[in-house]
Design a protein around this motif. Structure first.
Motif, mmCIF file in Angstrom:
data_model
loop_
_atom_site.group_PDB
_atom_site.id
_atom_site.type_symbol
_atom_site.label_atom_id
_atom_site.label_comp_id
_atom_site.label_asym_id
_atom_site.label_seq_id
_atom_site.Cartn_x
_atom_site.Cartn_y
_atom_site.Cartn_z
ATOM 1 N N UNK A 1 60.930 95.509 -2.051
ATOM 2 C CA UNK A 1 61.734 95.338 -3.195
ATOM 3 C C UNK A 1 61.107 94.664 -4.294
ATOM 4 N N UNK A 2 59.551 94.377 -4.288
ATOM 5 C CA UNK A 2 58.989 93.363 -5.312
ATOM 6 C C UNK A 2 59.147 94.060 -6.741
ATOM 7 N N UNK A 3 59.141 93.254 -7.665
ATOM 8 C CA UNK A 3 59.403 93.945 -9.254
ATOM 9 C C UNK A 3 58.136 94.482 -9.504
ATOM 10 N N UNK A 4 58.053 95.630 -9.865
ATOM 11 C CA UNK A 4 56.840 96.231 -10.103
ATOM 12 C C UNK A 4 56.443 96.068 -11.525
ATOM 13 N N UNK A 5 57.318 95.585 -12.375
ATOM 14 C CA UNK A 5 56.907 95.385 -13.828
ATOM 15 C C UNK A 5 56.271 93.950 -14.005
ATOM 16 N N UNK A 6 56.357 92.931 -13.139
ATOM 17 C CA UNK A 6 55.796 91.621 -13.010
ATOM 18 C C UNK A 6 54.660 91.537 -12.261
ATOM 19 N N UNK B 1 59.851 83.710 -10.873
ATOM 20 C CA UNK B 1 61.043 84.205 -11.846
ATOM 21 C C UNK B 1 62.175 83.573 -11.499
ATOM 22 N N UNK B 2 62.811 83.573 -10.222
ATOM 23 C CA UNK B 2 63.863 83.035 -9.756
ATOM 24 C C UNK B 2 64.005 81.574 -9.989
ATOM 25 N N UNK C 1 49.366 93.389 -9.979
ATOM 26 C CA UNK C 1 50.800 93.881 -10.095
ATOM 27 C C UNK C 1 51.169 94.302 -8.591
ATOM 28 N N UNK D 1 52.126 96.954 -7.492
ATOM 29 C CA UNK D 1 51.512 98.324 -6.905
ATOM 30 C C UNK D 1 50.186 98.299 -6.698
ATOM 31 N N UNK D 2 49.283 97.397 -6.897
ATOM 32 C CA UNK D 2 47.895 97.481 -6.595
ATOM 33 C C UNK D 2 47.480 96.720 -5.066
ATOM 34 N N UNK E 1 57.994 85.324 -2.212
ATOM 35 C CA UNK E 1 58.815 84.952 -3.346
ATOM 36 C C UNK E 1 60.277 84.296 -2.866
ATOM 37 N N UNK F 1 52.369 99.600 -15.096
ATOM 38 C CA UNK F 1 51.863 98.699 -14.258
ATOM 39 C C UNK F 1 52.090 99.023 -12.708
ATOM 40 N N UNK F 2 52.472 100.113 -12.570
ATOM 41 C CA UNK F 2 52.897 100.625 -11.132
ATOM 42 C C UNK F 2 51.749 101.449 -10.507
#
Lengths: 263, 432
Positions: A108-113, A121-122, A154, A156-157, A170, B429-430
């Motif tokens: 559950x990482x944030x994929x857009x960050x 973030x938090x 990111x 996804x990489x 995190x 970005x995914x």
């Protein structure tokens, strides 16, 4: 299961259980509709304990730890986390959530960050840490989970194991006093399981209070100070790992262990 | 016998095979032609037929376009110049250009005002659309609506000034109260804005607009493509935030908010836009106090905004539903509160998923602004159907006028679509 995953000596010098109570659960019950998922749970966790919760799927172990930071609502009983009682008061819930870290099966990482933004973030928004300080702390924890070089990528990489280590970093960036692990290695390839377990062991060696739902019995044997076995929504048996694995008392535990360790 | 020599399965690679260039007929234009145009008998036949079709089309339209007459005062003059040849009468566009763009009542000496507003609009949109630009430019974006109002409608500058002060006051109050409780901030902001607007409105002297530096232009004098642009831009910019609010409201745990949003969305979506426009032009007056004169332009903007907001809300709801539950849980487990989780985690992702849908609605809305011609507002299509085609000089020039309208709309809509594709690539970005 993969007992081979751990191949090093574990430094137990800081793994000390204090008298201070971290989590207290009293007579907790939970229903999904009319289905009784958690039945009369009583559990006290002291600061510095490393608890592994095992059990067949559907036994309520994930639900139990998700109740601890109010991702699931319980209907009966009392849960006190780090001196704050879980109630419907949103302020209390947010306070508990910021003190309790959680690691999920699917990361559950944030994929857009980016990785770094995921980690800062938090602290920036919840703890109001200045950006620079938050970034320094994030890099510190990313180094600890051994992926500082990925900070600008990111999620996804990254590989699954790397993502899970980022997820741990995190959580750590919020400086939690308690960490909850919800099957952190179940979605990973065997090679990646090892890297995540190594990170968890390091955390244990530093004296973190940990509750882990996991099927990694090697981890339970070597790192946990207490193993809890759940079935059909209740705690069936709990003991020190040595006793639990070598001398299980209940029939249900024996059956489970024979199935999980049998091959 | 040893296994090594007889085992038929055993195989060991002897070295690394070096990479070689592909055969000549597997690269470049030859390959492309062969694969895409002549890959089989059927495809070859289809290619030839298509080329023929294109040839016939071009052969017949080109003379019409290239023989076109650009300077004439009426259709009959056009025909004289053409003297029997095939050719378009584009003269209508040059002769009626101001009417097509600004409508037939907008004062001629004030054309520079909408022009300037248009150029400034590009500047105001730039930082919103391209987020690499300096964030300070957003300040101008915030001031732009008031500036554009003043430029286009003219009159006293006090009106947009009071409106601006009201908005600034509201946002200050929201920032002050909103940090503790969202509801307090929200209602406090609305109350502040209403108070400032009412007090400020009362303070503006009667007839302040009479001798203003920019002559006042009433809404009914707006027209042409300018009116389409104004309606399109205003309604899209208002309906996206409203749509987000409705989508979130529909997901709310609070039954009152949830049902208000559901009923609003379902009701508005169930009614044709043209009906809403008639309501705006005829019936809405019954809902306002008897002697209040709520501007027709404003009434139309309200209706179109509500209409497209309902659609955008459903598009965004789809985006919200497409997010894995884990994202909400991760945001919760880190201690983010609801507004933070929405602003930082959920909406950026949900909106990204919704971009194609939102653009779809925006493009549709922009074209739907031509419907206002039905309630006798003279937008581009209204101008063409009404004053221009009805005039004695230009009666019967359909192709040129409607083709021009189509071209204008196509350029804008294609631009929107290209921007959205760029945005999607930019936000990807995914790495799936």
């Amino acid at each position: 299961m993969s007992e081979l995953a751990i191949d090093r000596e574990i430094d137990r010098s800081k793994m000390q259980v204090s008298d201070e109570v971290a989590i207290e659960i009293n007579g907790m019950n939970k229903w999904y509709g009319s289905f009784h998922v958690l039945r009369d749970i009583n559990l006290t966790v002291n600061q510095g304990e490393r608890i592994v919760i095992a059990g067949p799927s559907g036994s309520g172990k994930s639900t139990l730890i998700r109740c601890l930071n109010a991702l699931e609502e319980h209907q009966q009983g009392r849960i006190v986390v780090d001196g704050t009682e879980l109630s419907n008061d949103l302020k209390n819930i947010d306070k508990i959530r910021s003190e309790v870290g959680m690691v999920f099966q699917h990361f559950n990482l944030f994929p857009h960050l980016t990785i770094l933004e995921n980690c800062t973030l938090a602290p920036i928004w919840v703890r109001k840490t200045p950006k620079k300080e938050a970034e320094e702390r994030a890099m510190h924890f990313l180094e600890k989970v051994k992926i500082p070089e990925q900070a600008d990528k990111y999620p996804g990489q990254l590989s699954g194991g790397q993502q899970q280590r980022v997820a741990i970093a995190r959580s750590l960036c919020m400086m939690p006093r308690i960490m909850l692990f919800d099957e952190p290695t179940s979605a990973l390839d065997p090679e990646m399981i090892k890297e995540v377990l190594d990170t968890m062991i390091e955390l244990a060696e530093e004296g973190m209070t940990m509750l882990c739902v996991t099927h990694e019995m090697g981890f339970a044997r070597q790192v946990a100070n207490r193993v809890i076995f759940m079935d059909a929504g209740q705690i069936v048996e709990q003991n020190e790992p040595e006793e639990f694995f070598n001398n299980p008392q209940s029939e249900r535990t024996k059956l489970f262990l024979s199935q999980i360790l049998g091959h | 016998m040893s296994d090594q020599t007889t085992n038929p399965i055993a195989f060991v690679a002897e070295g690394t095979i070096p990479p070689a260039p592909p055969p000549a007929n597997e690269t470049g234009i030859v390959k492309w032609l062969r694969e895409n145009l002549f890959s089989g008998v059927t495809n070859t036949v289809l290619t030839v037929l298509s080329l023929l079709l294109i040839y016939v089309l071009v052969k017949n339209t080109m003379p019409w376009i290239f023989n076109g007459v650009w300077q004439a005062n009426s259709l009959s003059e056009c025909r004289e110049i053409l003297a029997g040849k095939t050719g378009a009468c584009f003269a209508v566009l040059t002769e009626r250009w101001p009417q097509l763009i600004y409508g037939f009542k907008y004062p001629e000496e004030a054309y520079w005002r909408p022009n300037l507003a248009f150029v400034l609009m590009l500047v105001a949109f730039a930082p919103v659309l391209f987020f690499d630009l300096p964030r300070k430019m957003l300040l101008f974006t915030a001031v732009y609506p008031f500036l554009a109002f003043w430029l286009i409608w003219g009159g006293t500058i006090l009106v947009p000034l009071v409106a601006l002060i009201g908005c600034v006051g509201a946002s200050l109050v929201f920032r002050k109260l909103g940090s503790n409780s969202f509801a307090a901030g929200f209602f406090g902001a609305i109350a502040t804005a209403l108070v400032i607007w009412n007090v400020g409105g009362a303070l503006i002297p009667e007839g302040a607009s009479d001798n203003a530096w920019l002559t006042a232009v009433p809404s009914r004098d707006l027209g042409g493509f300018m009116l389409n642009m104004m309606l399109g831009v205003t309604c899209v910019s208002l309906s996206v935030p409203l749509g987000i609010a409705l989508a979130l409201g529909r997901q709310s745990n609070m039954p009152l908010i949830k049902w208000v949003c559901v009923i609003f969305i379902e009701f508005i979506r169930g009614v044709p836009l043209i009906t809403l426009l008639f309501v705006a032009s005829v019936m809405l007056a019954y809902f306002f106090p008897p002697d209040s004169t709520v501007d027709l332009f404003l009434r139309v903007v309200i209706m179109i905004t509500m209409f497209s907001a309902a659609y955008i809300a459903e598009v965004i709801r789809g985006g919200l539903a497409a997010l894995p539950r884990g994202q909400y849980e991760a945001a919760d487990s880190l201690g983010l509160d609801y507004p933070q989780a929405m602003q930082l985690i959920i909406l950026p992702q949900a909106l990204k998923i919704s971009i194609p849908g939102i653009v779809n609605v925006a493009v549709g809305l922009f074209k739907d602004t031509t419907l206002v011609s039905v309630i006798s507002m003279f937008d581009l299509v209204g101008m063409i159907r009404g004053p221009i085609l009805a005039s004695t000089q230009w009666n019967g020039v359909y192709w040129e006028l409607l083709g021009f309208a189509a071209l204008l709309f196509f350029v804008v809509c294609y631009g929107i679509s290209q921007y959205s594709q760029w945005l999607e690539r930019r936000l990807a970005t995914d790495h799936r």
